[in-house]
Design an enzyme around this catalytic site. Structure first.
Site, PDB file in Angstrom:
ATOM      1  CB  THR A  16      38.710  35.299  49.864  1.00  0.00           C
ATOM      2  OG1 THR A  16      39.371  35.674  48.618  1.00  0.00           O
ATOM      3  CG2 THR A  16      37.507  36.258  50.170  1.00  0.00           C
ATOM      4  CE1 TYR A  29      39.010  40.011  48.027  1.00  0.00           C
ATOM      5  CE2 TYR A  29      40.422  38.840  49.359  1.00  0.00           C
ATOM      6  CZ  TYR A  29      39.697  38.879  48.185  1.00  0.00           C
ATOM      7  OH  TYR A  29      39.328  37.864  47.415  1.00  0.00           O
ATOM      8  CB  THR A  95      37.144  30.573  45.644  1.00  0.00           C
ATOM      9  OG1 THR A  95      37.722  31.782  44.844  1.00  0.00           O
ATOM     10  CG2 THR A  95      36.538  30.624  46.906  1.00  0.00           C
ATOM     11  CG  ASP A  96      41.055  32.927  42.223  1.00  0.00           C
ATOM     12  OD1 ASP A  96      39.995  33.149  42.379  1.00  0.00           O
ATOM     13  OD2 ASP A  96      42.024  33.982  42.336  1.00  0.00           O
ATOM     14  CE  LYS A 168      36.263  32.529  41.966  1.00  0.00           C
ATOM     15  NZ  LYS A 168      37.190  33.245  42.593  1.00  0.00           N
ATOM     16  CD  GLU A 286      32.435  21.748  15.370  1.00  0.00           C
ATOM     17  OE1 GLU A 286      32.418  22.609  14.337  1.00  0.00           O
ATOM     18  OE2 GLU A 286      32.578  22.118  16.518  1.00  0.00           O
TER      19      GLU A 286
HETATM   20  C1  SIN Z   1      39.409  33.702  46.745  1.00  0.00           C
HETATM   21  O1  SIN Z   1      39.853  32.969  47.429  1.00  0.00           O
HETATM   22  O2  SIN Z   1      38.040  33.911  46.624  1.00  0.00           O
HETATM   23  C2  SIN Z   1      40.318  34.343  45.873  1.00  0.00           C
HETATM   24  C3  SIN Z   1      41.781  34.291  46.234  1.00  0.00           C
HETATM   25  C4  SIN Z   1      42.481  32.976  46.061  1.00  0.00           C
HETATM   26  O3  SIN Z   1      41.845  32.001  45.389  1.00  0.00           O
HETATM   27  O4  SIN Z   1      43.112  32.867  47.091  1.00  0.00           O
END
Ligand code: SIN
Length: 330
Positions: A16, A29, A95-96, A168, A286
């Protein structure tokens, strides 16, 4: 002491932070659309106090991150670590899966120069876009000699996380990242940086060799009422290791635990982690790990437990006791 501006290699992979919005207020997007030179051009007016050397590696959404790009990333970072003219490395990343890349690099690189991943939750052009702020913050972190000896870091917002802590934790909040067991290890703005403790890995070599032939390791998420068929299916496609994303403290229905125990007996290591957002998965609480032959994933969530298990198996570490020791260390 660096007399010149810090020289930072910027490896672009997409995400992103390289996404562009069709409309400032619309939701949709595509990640990874902007080329790295366009991204850096947009940043050129910010007065960043560093010399940036751009090298695009990929232009993908990080859902497509995998061994082909990881191979290149690892090689480029190693070269930069060995280049006396390079003071630090920045990686722009979706971020993924940033936590998986950061942790894989953490396990397989020496810790002697800053390696900083940075992403964004809003694409360029969207109202409240966070890419430039995050990038400016990441430049400050990667330029700081005190960032050495901490392993790869992830900068999101004003928070700096260590690779093994970060995950995340929200799908779309700007403030999407959390750390466990430690929260952020530093706070950063484009003009300030405060570390909350000293570096503990100065001069530390890479912990594990780079996986030349990464093994197939799957994450199996437990659900109420499930049966053992998914375990059989994973073994049927040749999984070399299984990470259980279990209920609560890494639990699963009895029939699933029994099937996983059979997998262990056939030489497939099984690591128990939790599908719960955070917390430790400890041995023999457990679930009787000693009886089943399982490894307790401790502080690592399923995604990072899978990365560690792949690295261990690729390095010939398949014995449950040795795997447990690696997870205890994290
Ligand atoms: C992001 O970057 O926030 C989502 C998409 C990705 O991980 O490429």
């Amino acid at each position: 002491m660096i007399a010149r501006l810090p020289r930072l290699l910027v490896l672009g992979t997409g995400g992103t932070i390289a996404g562009s919005a069709q409309s400032a207020t619309g939701g949709s997007y595509a990640a990874g659309e902007l080329r790295l030179d366009q991204l850096l051009n947009d940043l050129s007016g910010l007065g960043l106090e560093a010399e940036l050397v751009a090298k695009p590696i990929a232009q993908i959404g990080s859902q497509d991150m995998g061994w082909d790009v990881w191979d290149v990333l690892h090689r480029e970072i190693l070269a930069a670590l060995n280049d006396s003219q390079m003071d630090g490395i920045l990686v722009t990343h979706g971020t993924d899966t940033a936590e998986e890349t950061a942790y894989l690099l953490d396990l397989t690189l020496p810790a002697d120069k800053p390696v900083v991943l940075v992403g964004a939750m809003r694409p360029a052009g969207a109202v409240g876009a966070d890419g430039m702020r995050n990038f400016a913050n990441a430049v400050r972190v990667a330029s700081d000699p005190d960032a050495c000896g901490r392993g790869p870091l992830l900068v999101m917002g004003d928070a700096v996380f260590a690779a093994k802590d970060v995950r995340k934790a929200a799908t779309s909040n700007i403030d999407a990242f959390k750390g466990y067991p430690r929260g952020p290890i530093a706070r950063v703005t484009p003009s300030t940086l405060d570390w909350f403790g000293g570096a503990t890995r100065v001069g530390e070599p890479a912990r594990y060799g780079w996986p030349e032939t990464p093994p197939r390791v799957a994450i199996l998420t437990a659900g109420a009422g499930m049966d053992a068929k998914p375990v059989e299916a994973l073994l049927g496609i040749g999984c070399k290791g299984i990470v259980l994303a279990g209920m609560g403290q890494g639990n699963a229905p009895g029939c699933v635990l029994d099937a996983l125990s059979e997998a262990v007996k056939s030489g497939v290591p099984v690591v128990r982690s939790a599908r719960v957002d955070e917390g430790l998965v400890d041995r023999n609480v457990e679930v009787d790990d000693d009886r089943y032959g399982f490894v307790a994933g401790r502080a690592l969530g399923p995604a990072k437990a899978r990365v560690l298990l792949m690295v261990l198996i690729a390095n010939g570490i398949t014995d449950a006791t040795a795997i447990q020791a690696a997870f205890d260390r994290g």
